[in-house]
Design an enzyme around this catalytic site. Structure first.
Site, mmCIF file in Angstrom:
data_model
loop_
_atom_site.group_PDB
_atom_site.id
_atom_site.type_symbol
_atom_site.label_atom_id
_atom_site.label_comp_id
_atom_site.label_asym_id
_atom_site.label_seq_id
_atom_site.Cartn_x
_atom_site.Cartn_y
_atom_site.Cartn_z
ATOM 1 N N GLN A 104 0.828 -1.217 0.000
ATOM 2 C CA GLN A 104 0.000 0.000 0.000
ATOM 3 C C GLN A 104 0.858 1.261 0.000
ATOM 4 O OE1 GLN A 104 -3.062 0.335 3.036
ATOM 5 N NE2 GLN A 104 -3.976 -1.597 2.443
ATOM 6 N N GLN A 295 -12.453 0.444 0.070
ATOM 7 C CA GLN A 295 -12.825 1.855 0.161
ATOM 8 C C GLN A 295 -11.642 2.789 0.412
ATOM 9 O OE1 GLN A 295 -15.334 3.682 3.368
ATOM 10 N NE2 GLN A 295 -16.853 2.328 2.487
ATOM 11 N N HIS A 319 -11.234 4.857 8.373
ATOM 12 C CA HIS A 319 -10.010 4.757 7.570
ATOM 13 C C HIS A 319 -10.123 5.613 6.301
ATOM 14 C CE1 HIS A 319 -8.266 1.007 9.537
ATOM 15 N NE2 HIS A 319 -7.206 1.745 9.293
#
Length: 364
Positions: A104, A295, A319
């Site tokens: 990520q 999301q 988040h």
């Protein structure tokens, strides 16, 4: 350049490692120096943990940056980025820290380098509090392709809690700019499949029990589809003991959702299967186009894309709100969230819209 560093409060909103990942990646891409303070201030073990440190070092390495204050337990760091370098980069959490969370932080950076990069990520592949590597490959990757992002993921070794020892090699191709994405129509669920695995000394029966319980749970709600959850015994390519399950659902319009769970000591296998199934069902019920885990992972890409992205979701997670807050601080992107009543389901869903900042790769 420190005078011009953007100050980021690491304790706001969700207040976890995600603030570090989004800030560091955006710093690297935009070239703005950042100073993050109060890192994970509200957590039981505040400051940087090994996996956070490893991710920051990886980004600093990717962008020939200078990183200050990066030690375990540190609550303040600063990063001054340089030029993004393609080529081979390795990051090893030396724990069961998640390789998916390492991806990520480094994937967005690698997209803006001059040629393809090889990222060798070591740690946990199927770890708690993080996407499983199967999620990254089956859910995250196909949706990334809509943004024009292409990467390959070679799972060389799976690693589980507490040992880690997993290894994944990710090859990333750079982009000139990211395409905006519109996902507002979910369509019908057309396919449900998955894998229930055991590794190490754990008996194969656990995999079968997880699978059976998951199928039974989904059947109660979705009767018309054949559900194929493969029970698997991980052999050569697994380090340590572990068990878990991931179930994927695909829709007629190309949306992908998942529910997953990992085995824990003293928890019956069927309970793990049911937990994953219920998570999947919950993410299908709201009629949005992404699940609650995808999301927040899409926010950074929406913020960097050139043009307007629109994504229909279920309830907006903390988040996601945190990622938006950081993205708006470090880029020119503008987000709006609107509630949309859906006549088809009693559930409320939301449209997250973003006018992207149109980041462009200077090397291409």
């Amino acid at each position: 350049m420190d005078s011009a560093a953007v100050e980021i409060d690491g304790s706001v909103m969700e207040g976890g490692g995600q603030i570090l990942r989004v800030s560091a990646a955006l710093s690297c891409i935009t070239g703005s120096a950042i100073k993050i303070t109060k890192i994970r201030a509200g957590r039981s073990t505040p400051g940087l943990r090994p996996q956070h440190l490893c991710g920051l070092q990886l980004v600093s390495d990717l962008c020939s940056g200078s990183l200050q204050g990066a030690t375990i337990g540190s609550t303040d760091i600063s990063l001054t980025p340089g030029k993004i370098r393609s080529g081979n980069h390795t990051a090893d959490t030396q724990t069961a820290g998640s390789v998916c969370l390492l991806l990520q932080v480094c994937l967005p950076c690698a997209l803006f380098s001059e040629s393809s990069s090889q990222l060798c990520l070591k740690g946990g592949t199927n770890a708690e509090m993080a996407p499983q590597i199967d999620y990254t490959v089956k859910v995250f990757k196909p949706i990334m392709e809509k943004f024009g992002v292409h990467f390959d993921c070679d799972i060389r070794m799976r690693g589980y809690y507490p040992k880690g020892g997993g290894e994944v090699v990710v090859t990333v191709n750079p982009v000139k700019e990211l395409q905006p994405v519109i996902m507002t129509e979910r369509g019908n669920i057309t396919k449900i499949y998955g894998r229930a695995f055991v590794a190490g000394v754990l008996p194969f029966k656990l995999a079968k029990d997880m699978s059976t319980a998951a199928v039974r749970t989904i059947r109660k709600e979705i009767k018309e589809l054949y559900i194929n959850i493969q029970p698997l015994q991980e052999k050569e390519k697994a380090c340590g003991n572990g068990n878990g399950i991931i179930i994927i659902a695909e829709s007629s319009t190309g949306c992908v959702f998942a529910g997953s769970a990992l085995g824990k000591k003293g928890v019956y296998a069927d309970k793990i299967g049911i937990e994953a199934a219920e998570m999947l069902l919950k993410n299908i019920r709201h009629n949005g186009c992404v699940d609650e885990f995808l999301q927040d992972q899409l926010i950074i890409f929406m913020a960097l894309a050139k043009g307007t992205s629109r994504i229909r979701t279920g309830a907006v997670t903390l988040h996601t709100q945190t990622a938006i807050h950081i993205a708006e601080q470090l880029t020119q992107a503008k987000f709006t969230i609107t509630k949309s009543e859906d006549e088809l389901s009693s559930n409320i869903n939301y449209i997250i819209e973003c006018e992207g900042s149109g980041a462009s790769n200077p090397h291409l």
